[in-house]
Design an enzyme around this catalytic site. Structure first.
Site, PDB file in Angstrom:
ATOM      1  N   LYS A  12       0.837  -1.218   0.000  1.00  0.00           N
ATOM      2  CA  LYS A  12       0.000   0.000   0.000  1.00  0.00           C
ATOM      3  C   LYS A  12       0.864   1.257   0.000  1.00  0.00           C
ATOM      4  O   LYS A  12       0.552   2.226  -0.695  1.00  0.00           O
ATOM      5  CB  LYS A  12      -0.913   0.024   1.230  1.00  0.00           C
ATOM      6  CG  LYS A  12      -2.011  -1.015   1.225  1.00  0.00           C
ATOM      7  CD  LYS A  12      -2.928  -0.758   2.414  1.00  0.00           C
ATOM      8  CE  LYS A  12      -3.946  -1.858   2.623  1.00  0.00           C
ATOM      9  NZ  LYS A  12      -4.770  -1.624   3.820  1.00  0.00           N
ATOM     10  N   ASP A  68      -8.523   0.920   3.917  1.00  0.00           N
ATOM     11  CA  ASP A  68      -8.954  -0.433   4.253  1.00  0.00           C
ATOM     12  C   ASP A  68      -9.503  -1.032   2.974  1.00  0.00           C
ATOM     13  O   ASP A  68     -10.300  -0.412   2.270  1.00  0.00           O
ATOM     14  CB  ASP A  68     -10.008  -0.463   5.362  1.00  0.00           C
ATOM     15  CG  ASP A  68     -10.064  -1.858   5.982  1.00  0.00           C
ATOM     16  OD1 ASP A  68      -9.048  -2.296   6.552  1.00  0.00           O
ATOM     17  OD2 ASP A  68     -11.106  -2.527   5.855  1.00  0.00           O
ATOM     18  N   GLY A 156      -0.527  -9.389  -1.917  1.00  0.00           N
ATOM     19  CA  GLY A 156      -1.823  -9.980  -1.580  1.00  0.00           C
ATOM     20  C   GLY A 156      -2.353 -10.895  -2.679  1.00  0.00           C
ATOM     21  O   GLY A 156      -1.660 -11.810  -3.129  1.00  0.00           O
ATOM     22  N   TYR A 157      -3.581 -10.647  -3.109  1.00  0.00           N
ATOM     23  CA  TYR A 157      -4.261 -11.527  -4.067  1.00  0.00           C
ATOM     24  C   TYR A 157      -3.995 -11.157  -5.528  1.00  0.00           C
ATOM     25  O   TYR A 157      -4.656 -11.680  -6.423  1.00  0.00           O
ATOM     26  CB  TYR A 157      -5.777 -11.481  -3.816  1.00  0.00           C
ATOM     27  CG  TYR A 157      -6.170 -11.935  -2.426  1.00  0.00           C
ATOM     28  CD1 TYR A 157      -6.360 -13.287  -2.146  1.00  0.00           C
ATOM     29  CD2 TYR A 157      -6.343 -11.017  -1.393  1.00  0.00           C
ATOM     30  CE1 TYR A 157      -6.717 -13.712  -0.877  1.00  0.00           C
ATOM     31  CE2 TYR A 157      -6.702 -11.426  -0.116  1.00  0.00           C
ATOM     32  CZ  TYR A 157      -6.889 -12.773   0.132  1.00  0.00           C
ATOM     33  OH  TYR A 157      -7.245 -13.188   1.394  1.00  0.00           O
ATOM     34  N   ARG A 184      -7.564   0.918  -5.585  1.00  0.00           N
ATOM     35  CA  ARG A 184      -6.874   1.971  -4.835  1.00  0.00           C
ATOM     36  C   ARG A 184      -6.682   3.206  -5.712  1.00  0.00           C
ATOM     37  O   ARG A 184      -6.846   4.342  -5.242  1.00  0.00           O
ATOM     38  CB  ARG A 184      -5.529   1.418  -4.339  1.00  0.00           C
ATOM     39  CG  ARG A 184      -4.851   2.277  -3.292  1.00  0.00           C
ATOM     40  CD  ARG A 184      -3.823   1.490  -2.505  1.00  0.00           C
ATOM     41  NE  ARG A 184      -4.450   0.451  -1.699  1.00  0.00           N
ATOM     42  CZ  ARG A 184      -4.423  -0.851  -1.997  1.00  0.00           C
ATOM     43  NH1 ARG A 184      -3.760  -1.289  -3.035  1.00  0.00           N
ATOM     44  NH2 ARG A 184      -5.062  -1.713  -1.229  1.00  0.00           N
TER      45      ARG A 184
END
Ligand code: ITT
Length: 198
Positions: A12, A68, A156-157, A184
């Protein structure tokens, strides 16, 4: 304006820090200030983003921004959703690995035409921990869950998320390409618009 980026997720930070710098912020990651992430007890993405931003703002005395996010899979009744980071229930160096393995297992018998999914990102910006009107920006993007991992980029995924628009997984995209089309990216575009009128 100095602002804390309230995340412990390095992926992130990579996807947000320079965009926020372009918006004119002097970005400090919470880890640089020795701030940990609070427990995420909210029932929605927006609640959890608020919790994280509020906590970092309180600890630092600075404005704060948090993301989030999660993966929402229709065939799994919207799981892993809010629990995307801890889907497999383990908290090791690379939780992504176990989460991806679990997702592939849960999806093993789901046919190709029923594998739709979306990524959601909720970004929240607070001036102070008690800011009564936080800026809230939500973004989504649509794709499909693959049958196997593909690509090395992202986090992540990403290696299981196929983008029909780009005809490859998010992990096969260059970071600059993901930054144009991701959930994002879409949330950051909305944040930019809201900052202009704030
Ligand atoms: P912070 O709370 O410290 O920001 P986190 O990783 O715990 O870090 P979340 O609670 O928002 O963040 O969980 C989001 C999870 O959803 C994340 O760990 C990934 O597994 C997944 N995710 C979110 N955005 C993603 C992306 O762009 N690509 C791949 N997976 C993503």
């Amino acid at each position: 304006q100095k602002i804390v980026l309230a995340t412990s997720n390095k992926g992130k930070v990579k996807e947000m820090a320079d965009v926020l710098a372009d918006f004119g912020f002097e970005v400090v990651a919470q880890s640089e200030l020795g701030i940990e992430s609070p427990e995420e007890t909210g029932l929605t993405f927006v609640e959890n983003a608020l919790l994280k931003a509020r906590y970092a703002s309180e600890k630092s005395g600075l404005p704060a921004i948090a993301d989030d996010s999660g993966l929402v899979v229709k065939a799994l009744n919207n799981a892993p959703g809010l629990y995307s980071a801890r889907y497999a229930g383990v908290d090791d160096e690379d939780p992504g690995f176990h989460n991806r393995k679990k997702l592939l297992a849960e999806m093993a018998n789901v046919p190709k035409n029923e594998r739709e999914a979306k990524f959601v990102s909720c970004i929240v910006m607070l001036q102070t921990p008690t800011d009564p009107s936080p800026i809230i920006a939500e973004g989504e993007c649509y794709g499909e869950i693959t049958f196997e991992e593909k690509g090395e980029n992202g986090f992540g995924y990403d290696s299981l998320f196929f983008s029909p628009e780009k005809n490859c997984t998010f992990a096969e995209l260059e970071p600059t390409e993901k930054k144009q089309i991701s959930h994002r990216a879409n949330a950051l575009k909305i944040l930019k618009q809201k900052l202009k009128v704030a």
